[in-house]
Design an enzyme around this catalytic site. Structure first.
Site, PDB file in Angstrom:
ATOM      1  N   PHE A   1     -31.743 -48.833  21.633  1.00 44.69           N
ATOM      2  CA  PHE A   1     -31.473 -47.473  20.737  1.00 44.69           C
ATOM      3  C   PHE A   1     -30.582 -46.666  21.560  1.00 44.69           C
ATOM      4  O   PHE A   1     -31.011 -45.965  22.848  1.00 44.69           O
ATOM      5  CB  PHE A   1     -32.693 -46.727  20.308  1.00 44.69           C
TER       6      PHE A   1
ATOM      7  N   GLU B   1     -16.209 -45.832  13.011  1.00 44.40           N
ATOM      8  CA  GLU B   1     -17.693 -45.823  13.031  1.00 44.40           C
ATOM      9  C   GLU B   1     -18.388 -45.654  14.547  1.00 44.40           C
ATOM     10  O   GLU B   1     -17.465 -46.005  15.315  1.00 44.40           O
ATOM     11  CB  GLU B   1     -18.158 -47.207  12.434  1.00 44.40           C
ATOM     12  N   ASP B   2     -19.216 -45.047  14.561  1.00 46.43           N
ATOM     13  CA  ASP B   2     -19.892 -45.073  15.951  1.00 46.43           C
ATOM     14  C   ASP B   2     -20.537 -46.495  16.464  1.00 46.43           C
ATOM     15  O   ASP B   2     -20.572 -46.987  17.332  1.00 46.43           O
ATOM     16  CB  ASP B   2     -20.866 -43.765  16.099  1.00 46.43           C
TER      17      ASP B   2
ATOM     18  N   ASP C   1     -24.944 -51.955  13.480  1.00 47.04           N
ATOM     19  CA  ASP C   1     -26.233 -52.535  13.986  1.00 47.04           C
ATOM     20  C   ASP C   1     -26.560 -53.541  13.114  1.00 47.04           C
ATOM     21  O   ASP C   1     -26.043 -54.829  13.185  1.00 47.04           O
ATOM     22  CB  ASP C   1     -27.332 -51.466  14.123  1.00 47.04           C
TER      23      ASP C   1
ATOM     24  N   ARG D   1     -26.702 -35.767  20.886  1.00 47.28           N
ATOM     25  CA  ARG D   1     -25.296 -35.938  20.452  1.00 47.28           C
ATOM     26  C   ARG D   1     -24.630 -35.321  21.571  1.00 47.28           C
ATOM     27  O   ARG D   1     -23.118 -35.818  21.761  1.00 47.28           O
ATOM     28  CB  ARG D   1     -25.012 -35.363  19.025  1.00 47.28           C
TER      29      ARG D   1
HETATM   30  P1  5GP Z   1     -26.702 -50.455  10.576  1.00 47.69           P
HETATM   31  O1  5GP Z   1     -26.747 -49.833   8.882  1.00 47.69           O
HETATM   32  O2  5GP Z   1     -25.480 -51.248  10.801  1.00 47.69           O
HETATM   33  O3  5GP Z   1     -28.053 -50.879  10.821  1.00 47.69           O
HETATM   34  O4  5GP Z   1     -26.703 -49.024  11.158  1.00 47.69           O
HETATM   35  C1  5GP Z   1     -25.591 -48.152  11.238  1.00 47.69           C
HETATM   36  C2  5GP Z   1     -25.755 -46.690  11.437  1.00 47.69           C
HETATM   37  O5  5GP Z   1     -27.260 -46.472  12.003  1.00 47.69           O
HETATM   38  C3  5GP Z   1     -24.917 -46.106  12.563  1.00 47.69           C
HETATM   39  O6  5GP Z   1     -23.824 -45.634  11.921  1.00 47.69           O
HETATM   40  C4  5GP Z   1     -25.841 -45.266  13.162  1.00 47.69           C
HETATM   41  O7  5GP Z   1     -25.643 -44.082  12.572  1.00 47.69           O
HETATM   42  C5  5GP Z   1     -27.090 -45.585  13.023  1.00 47.69           C
HETATM   43  N1  5GP Z   1     -27.461 -46.669  14.178  1.00 47.69           N
HETATM   44  C6  5GP Z   1     -27.704 -47.861  14.400  1.00 47.69           C
HETATM   45  N2  5GP Z   1     -27.936 -48.171  15.821  1.00 47.69           N
HETATM   46  C7  5GP Z   1     -28.057 -46.956  16.390  1.00 47.69           C
HETATM   47  C8  5GP Z   1     -28.378 -46.653  17.736  1.00 47.69           C
HETATM   48  O8  5GP Z   1     -28.621 -47.452  18.653  1.00 47.69           O
HETATM   49  N3  5GP Z   1     -28.515 -45.373  18.013  1.00 47.69           N
HETATM   50  C9  5GP Z   1     -28.283 -44.292  16.987  1.00 47.69           C
HETATM   51  N4  5GP Z   1     -28.321 -43.129  17.385  1.00 47.69           N
HETATM   52  N5  5GP Z   1     -27.882 -44.670  15.885  1.00 47.69           N
HETATM   53  C10 5GP Z   1     -27.739 -45.886  15.470  1.00 47.69           C
HETATM   54 MG    MG Z   2     -26.388 -42.100  12.303  1.00 46.98          MG
END
Ligand code: 5GP
Ligand code: MG
Length: 177
Positions: free
Chosen positions: A152, A99-100, A103, A165
């Site tokens: 972000f 995973e990247d 959050d 990206r």
């Molecule tokens: P979560 O469901 O944990 O809130 O978010 C997961 C997904 O939201 C990540 O896999 C990513 O694709 C996107 N995301 C969450 N935070 C960020 C951020 O700071 N920047 C970007 N570009 N994507 C984010």
């Molecule tokens: Mg994403």
């Protein structure tokens, strides 16, 4: 006039390289004889996946899965769905999800649950960046690159509306969180 916010560097390409190398060493220790299947979560993990697997010198396989959780912009919609499924069965496999960013945790928690139902032999999670301050659901991260502040992030695969990206560093955009 260009109204795009200017990305500020949070993690340099050198810091990323060192951290990916450390993660590769940790992953090698556990998986060198397990022939794992690494599942990258699209699209944000593609660059991390590419750099990571070049450092893994043992048999492995690669898959990608697409999940969508965010609408347009930087706010989560809270709804998670699989938009691109797996092409190979994972039953009985040693699965490492790449995973990247984690959050709120909603996407990853949903995805791990989705994969667990397919009965892999093992299921672990490798995450490049973790934003624990925003967590809504607990997520156990087995391999973690960086803990990051509540900003972000873009670059190194991460986007804002499909842009940024290609930046080689991990950056933040002022006013986008
Ligand atoms: P979560 O469901 O944990 O809130 O978010 C997961 C997904 O939201 C990540 O896999 C990513 O694709 C996107 N995301 C969450 N935070 C960020 C951020 O700071 N920047 C970007 N570009 N994507 C984010
Ligand atoms: Mg994403």
């Amino acid at each position: 006039m260009d109204s795009q916010p200017k990305p500020q560097i949070l993690l340099t390409r050198q810091e990323i390289e060192a951290t990916v190398s450390r993660l590769a060493t940790e992953i090698t220790g556990e998986y060198h004889d397990k022939h794992p299947l690494l599942i990258g979560v699209l699209k944000g993990s593609f660059m991390f996946m590419a750099d990571l697997i070049r450092l893994l010198d043992f048999p492995l396989e690669v898959e990608f899965i697409g999940v969508s959780s965010y609408g347009k912009g930087s706010q989560t919609s809270g709804k998670v769905k699989v938009v691109q499924g797996l092409r190979s069965p994972i039953k009985g496999g040693n699965i490492l999800v790449i995973e990247d960013i984690v959050d709120t945790g909603l996407t990853t928690a949903f995805l791990l649950d989705y994969l667990r139902k397919k009965k892999p032999a093992s299921l672990k999670l490798c995450v490049l960046t973790d934003k624990p301050s925003r967590r809504q659901i607990p997520v156990t991260i087995d391999y973690l690159g960086f803990t990051v502040p509540d900003k972000f992030l873009v670059g190194y695969g991460l986007d804002l509306d499909e842009k940024f990206r290609n930046l080689p560093d991990i950056c933040f955009l002022e006013g986008e969180n």
